[in-house]
Design a protein around this motif. Structure first.
Motif, PDB file in Angstrom:
ATOM      1  N   ALA A  31       0.820  -1.203   0.000  1.00  0.00           N
ATOM      2  CA  ALA A  31       0.000   0.000   0.000  1.00  0.00           C
ATOM      3  C   ALA A  31       0.859   1.260   0.000  1.00  0.00           C
ATOM      4  O   ALA A  31       0.561   2.228  -0.707  1.00  0.00           O
ATOM      5  CB  ALA A  31      -0.944  -0.008   1.202  1.00  0.00           C
ATOM      6  N   GLY A  36      -1.278   4.204  -1.503  1.00  0.00           N
ATOM      7  CA  GLY A  36      -2.366   3.611  -0.750  1.00  0.00           C
ATOM      8  C   GLY A  36      -3.187   2.583  -1.492  1.00  0.00           C
ATOM      9  O   GLY A  36      -4.119   2.009  -0.909  1.00  0.00           O
ATOM     10  N   ILE A  38      -3.250  -1.022  -3.455  1.00  0.00           N
ATOM     11  CA  ILE A  38      -2.508  -2.257  -3.716  1.00  0.00           C
ATOM     12  C   ILE A  38      -2.998  -2.858  -5.033  1.00  0.00           C
ATOM     13  O   ILE A  38      -4.199  -3.091  -5.204  1.00  0.00           O
ATOM     14  CB  ILE A  38      -2.723  -3.267  -2.573  1.00  0.00           C
ATOM     15  CG1 ILE A  38      -2.312  -2.649  -1.229  1.00  0.00           C
ATOM     16  CG2 ILE A  38      -1.938  -4.544  -2.830  1.00  0.00           C
ATOM     17  CD1 ILE A  38      -2.624  -3.537  -0.035  1.00  0.00           C
ATOM     18  N   ALA A  84      -8.489   6.482  -1.869  1.00  0.00           N
ATOM     19  CA  ALA A  84      -7.392   5.693  -1.283  1.00  0.00           C
ATOM     20  C   ALA A  84      -6.230   6.597  -0.870  1.00  0.00           C
ATOM     21  O   ALA A  84      -5.616   6.384   0.184  1.00  0.00           O
ATOM     22  CB  ALA A  84      -6.923   4.646  -2.291  1.00  0.00           C
ATOM     23  N   THR A  88      -4.420   7.573   3.180  1.00  0.00           N
ATOM     24  CA  THR A  88      -3.025   7.524   3.621  1.00  0.00           C
ATOM     25  C   THR A  88      -2.691   8.636   4.617  1.00  0.00           C
ATOM     26  O   THR A  88      -1.625   8.611   5.221  1.00  0.00           O
ATOM     27  CB  THR A  88      -2.076   7.635   2.411  1.00  0.00           C
ATOM     28  OG1 THR A  88      -2.296   8.890   1.740  1.00  0.00           O
ATOM     29  CG2 THR A  88      -2.324   6.510   1.428  1.00  0.00           C
ATOM     30  N   PHE A  99      -7.298  -1.545   4.064  1.00  0.00           N
ATOM     31  CA  PHE A  99      -6.518  -1.421   2.835  1.00  0.00           C
ATOM     32  C   PHE A  99      -7.429  -1.151   1.636  1.00  0.00           C
ATOM     33  O   PHE A  99      -8.592  -1.590   1.604  1.00  0.00           O
ATOM     34  CB  PHE A  99      -5.708  -2.703   2.587  1.00  0.00           C
ATOM     35  CG  PHE A  99      -4.690  -2.996   3.657  1.00  0.00           C
ATOM     36  CD1 PHE A  99      -3.504  -2.292   3.705  1.00  0.00           C
ATOM     37  CD2 PHE A  99      -4.935  -3.970   4.620  1.00  0.00           C
ATOM     38  CE1 PHE A  99      -2.570  -2.559   4.692  1.00  0.00           C
ATOM     39  CE2 PHE A  99      -4.011  -4.240   5.598  1.00  0.00           C
ATOM     40  CZ  PHE A  99      -2.822  -3.530   5.643  1.00  0.00           C
ATOM     41  N   ALA A 101      -7.476  -1.691  -2.499  1.00  0.00           N
ATOM     42  CA  ALA A 101      -6.808  -2.520  -3.508  1.00  0.00           C
ATOM     43  C   ALA A 101      -7.612  -2.507  -4.801  1.00  0.00           C
ATOM     44  O   ALA A 101      -8.823  -2.264  -4.801  1.00  0.00           O
ATOM     45  CB  ALA A 101      -6.638  -3.946  -3.002  1.00  0.00           C
TER      46      ALA A 101
END
Length: 316
Positions: A31, A36, A38, A84, A88, A99, A101
């Motif tokens: 990440a 941030g 994935i 995302a 962070t 998380f 992604a």
């Protein structure tokens, strides 16, 4: 002899804990390496959705390859990345427990097939399955994000904040191009209002605007707009049969006829009586009377086209 099996059995929880910890550390590094977000393949997807996880995850399924021609995917992707990136900025202890992604179809076709996904974009929220962030309801199955509010980042951040440890600190960026365009338009209006002010104050301008608006409206403009009628028919016909149908070109023709008839009556009643030359006055009487007769004949003929059973006519 029984000591070794007992020790092996007792060490299983420690091995699972170590494995979970190493998986979490790997996700944190992935990440941090991409603002941030994935980027998942089949292996990392299995890792982030591990059945023994003390973290939650928002997973975005997309298809960004130009060959896929997924316009909604391209539209939604910047919004997901913006949310995302905003995540962070939260404290580390909260950030590393949730998380963000992305799974691209071309990088993980097996994941799409396993989940039975046939459309994109799709967002799944996976709650934690253990630890303090496990939902009180006990539900750990994925939750599907509802795109009812569109592809904007604001509604996305608001809904995902229901599943994160703290609200996502997303703020809508200032739209400088729109502000610049609005300021430019206002500047043009302000600079030109002095030149157009005498025109706007003229009663003849307002009178002409009202007359033209009345002619267009009484000719069926709103009827055509509300029903979404085309400008003309399939074979180039501009007159639609029946009283419940009307083409866009009919509005232009009928409003022109109404306008010409009104102008002819005004000329006969307001202009012609004040002519001092008898010959010119007589000529205008003949001229405008002929225009009225011809225009009414055209109007009646249009009425006959729309109503085939109408038995009367004037000239045409």
């Amino acid at each position: 002899m029984l000591l070794l099996p007992i020790l092996a059995l007792l060490s299983i929880p420690f091995c699972i804990a170590a494995s979970t910890q190493s998986a979490h550390e790997k996700l944190v590094k992935l990440a941090a390496a991409n603002n941030g977000v994935i980027k998942l393949d089949e292996n990392t997807y299995n890792l982030i959705t591990s059945p023994n996880r003390n973290w939650s995850a928002s997973i975005h399924f997309t298809a960004l390859d130009p060959r896929r021609r997924c316009a909604p995917c391209k539209e939604f992707d910047p919004a997901f990345n913006a949310v995302a990136k905003a995540w962070t900025k939260v404290p580390v202890e909260d950030r590393d427990s949730h998380f963000f992604a992305t799974v691209d179809f071309d990088n993980a076709m097996g994941v799409f097939q396993k989940l039975g996904l046939q459309t994109a974009p799709v967002v799944h929220i996976h709650p934690a399955t253990e630890g303090p962030r496990r939902p009180a309801s006990g539900r750990t199955t994925p939750i599907i994000y509802d795109f009812a509010n569109g592809f904007d980042a604001g509604p996305l951040a608001e809904q995902l904040s229901q599943f994160t440890p703290v609200p996502i600190p997303y703020k809508t960026p200032i739209d400088w191009p729109r502000i610049g365009t609005t300021a430019g338009v206002l500047l043009i209006i302000a600079s030109g209002i002095r030149a157009f002010l005498p025109v706007l104050r003229s009663r003849w301008v307002w009178a002409a605007g009202i007359v033209l608006t009345s002619l267009v409206m009484t000719s069926g403009f709103m009827f055509v707009r509300i029903r979404g009628m085309p400008p003309s028919g399939a074979n180039g016909q501009w007159i639609a049969a029946g009283f419940q149908n009307q083409f866009g070109q009919e509005v232009h023709v009928v409003s022109f006829i109404y306008g010409l008839l009104a102008a002819s009556f005004l000329m006969l009643t307001l202009i012609t009586p004040y002519q001092t030359n008898p010959a010119r006055q007589r000529l205008q009487v003949y001229l405008w009377s002929a225009v009225i007769l011809v225009m009414f004949s055209v109007l009646v003929s249009l009425f006959r086209v729309k109503n085939r059973g109408y038995p009367f006519k004037l000239l045409l």
